[in-house]
Write a protein that holds these residues in place. Sequence first.
Motif, short mmCIF file in Angstrom:
data_model
loop_
_atom_site.label_atom_id
_atom_site.label_comp_id
_atom_site.label_asym_id
_atom_site.label_seq_id
_atom_site.Cartn_x
_atom_site.Cartn_y
_atom_site.Cartn_z
N ILE A 74 0.71 -1.48 -0.35
CA ILE A 74 0.20 0.43 0.33
C ILE A 74 0.81 1.01 0.03
N ILE A 75 0.74 2.14 -1.13
CA ILE A 75 1.43 3.44 -1.63
C ILE A 75 0.78 4.19 -0.72
N ILE A 76 1.72 5.41 0.26
CA ILE A 76 1.01 6.68 0.47
C ILE A 76 1.95 7.62 0.37
N PHE A 77 1.66 9.09 -1.26
CA PHE A 77 2.61 9.31 -1.45
C PHE A 77 3.07 10.83 -0.12
N THR A 78 3.97 11.01 0.30
CA THR A 78 4.27 12.24 0.65
C THR A 78 5.25 13.46 0.22
N THR A 79 4.36 14.22 -0.61
CA THR A 79 4.99 15.43 -0.76
C THR A 79 4.95 17.10 -1.11
N SER A 80 5.55 17.23 -1.39
CA SER A 80 5.19 19.35 -1.26
C SER A 80 4.61 19.33 -2.28
N ASN A 81 4.76 19.28 -3.07
CA ASN A 81 3.42 19.17 -4.59
C ASN A 81 2.08 19.05 -4.73
N ARG A 82 1.39 19.22 -5.31
CA ARG A 82 -0.17 19.12 -5.45
C ARG A 82 0.36 18.53 -7.02
N GLU A 83 0.45 18.93 -7.64
CA GLU A 83 0.91 19.00 -9.38
C GLU A 83 0.98 17.52 -9.46
N TYR A 84 1.35 16.34 -8.96
CA TYR A 84 1.50 15.10 -8.91
C TYR A 84 -0.15 14.92 -9.05
N ALA A 85 -1.20 14.97 -7.86
CA ALA A 85 -1.99 14.57 -8.03
C ALA A 85 -2.81 13.68 -8.96
N LEU A 86 -3.33 13.64 -10.18
CA LEU A 86 -3.97 13.28 -11.46
C LEU A 86 -2.83 11.96 -11.25
N GLN A 87 -1.59 12.10 -11.80
CA GLN A 87 -0.47 10.92 -11.81
C GLN A 87 -1.00 9.99 -10.39
N ALA A 88 -1.05 10.15 -8.73
CA ALA A 88 -1.37 9.32 -8.29
C ALA A 88 -2.40 9.10 -8.07
N PHE A 89 -4.01 9.51 -8.93
CA PHE A 89 -4.60 8.98 -9.35
C PHE A 89 -4.51 8.00 -9.85
N GLU A 90 -3.92 8.14 -10.99
CA GLU A 90 -4.23 6.93 -12.34
C GLU A 90 -3.45 5.59 -11.61
N ALA A 219 -26.10 9.52 -2.22
CA ALA A 219 -24.77 8.65 -0.94
C ALA A 219 -23.87 7.57 -1.17
N TYR A 220 -23.31 7.50 -2.71
CA TYR A 220 -22.28 6.65 -2.15
C TYR A 220 -20.04 7.49 -3.31
N ARG A 221 -20.43 9.07 -3.60
CA ARG A 221 -20.32 9.47 -3.93
C ARG A 221 -18.63 9.75 -2.96
N LYS A 222 -18.50 9.79 -2.03
CA LYS A 222 -17.71 10.30 -0.97
C LYS A 222 -16.51 8.87 -0.93
N ILE A 223 -17.69 7.45 -0.65
CA ILE A 223 -17.24 6.54 -0.76
C ILE A 223 -16.52 6.40 -1.92
N LEU A 224 -16.65 7.05 -3.46
CA LEU A 224 -16.38 6.66 -4.66
C LEU A 224 -15.09 7.86 -4.78
N ASN A 225 -15.25 9.07 -4.36
CA ASN A 225 -14.01 9.79 -4.21
C ASN A 225 -13.66 9.28 -3.52
N THR A 226 -12.94 9.03 -2.46
CA THR A 226 -11.88 8.39 -1.52
C THR A 226 -11.59 7.49 -1.94
N ARG A 227 -12.44 5.63 -2.40
CA ARG A 227 -11.45 5.00 -3.11
C ARG A 227 -11.04 5.60 -4.03
N MET A 228 -11.08 6.15 -4.87
CA MET A 228 -10.30 6.69 -6.11
C MET A 228 -8.99 7.82 -5.86
N ASN A 229 -9.37 8.21 -4.94
CA ASN A 229 -8.20 9.67 -3.99
C ASN A 229 -8.83 10.24 -5.66
N VAL A 230 -9.93 11.37 -5.21
CA VAL A 230 -9.88 12.39 -6.15
C VAL A 230 -10.04 13.14 -5.03
N PHE A 231 -9.09 14.47 -5.68
CA PHE A 231 -8.97 15.26 -5.37
C PHE A 231 -9.28 16.82 -5.44
#
Length: 231
Positions: A74-90, A219-231
């Motif tokens: 299980i990977i948890i990114f720790t970074t100073s930059n927001r710009e990689y969020a989309l790649q992280a989602f993928e 009712a399911y949107r928050k669960i989906l966004n959390t699962r998919m790491n949507v920012f």
Amino acid sequence: MKALIVDDNDIARATLAHLAKQIPGLTVVNQYSNAIDAYNHLQKEQIEILFLDIEMPEMTGIELTKNLSGKDTIIIFTTSNREYALQAFELNIADYILKPVMPARFLQAVSKAQSILESRKENIQMTQDEFLFVRDSNITRRLKLDDIFYAEAMGDYVKFYTREKMFAIHGTMKSAEERLPKNDFIRVHRSYIISVSKIDTLQDGGIMINGKFIPVADAYRKILNTRMNVF
């Protein structure tokens, strides 16, 4: 839970190690200043959680994650930059923490990782050969779970859609949800269960899978966004 910390900054590694010590059951087995050494470690030992910086010399955290495809870490990114969020989602990582890492945010990320691990324990580990039996025109056929794009409720039946065709079986969405592995499928609407790996795009009000628009209920949107790491 065994963890590795990978960051080329000494202070960042020390901060994460200190935070990890405060969480019972979480053990940092090693720390690395570069991704290559971490990769070599992961080839020899099973590690549950990887706290991974992104911008590092020689091999970035993004590159390491791609090279770990197929592993259960299980990977948890720790970074100073927001710009990689989309790649992280993928890459379907567990979480994305912005530095400086605060204790509450760190705990939240670890809790998410714990939930993923517990979910894995509760469900039979999936392989490409696992399947469901479905009745099609009075013939019982074997349907590989990996072939399923989504399931749709239709009266007393549940329709399972694959790339080539649809299979309708007598049953309820509740029973289908219980049968399908939670690591791979998620309920997004009272009438739909989708395969997470088959999502093409997310958009307002729903998602696209294989050219089909599937609504996502509030009712399911928050669960989906959390699962998919949507920012």
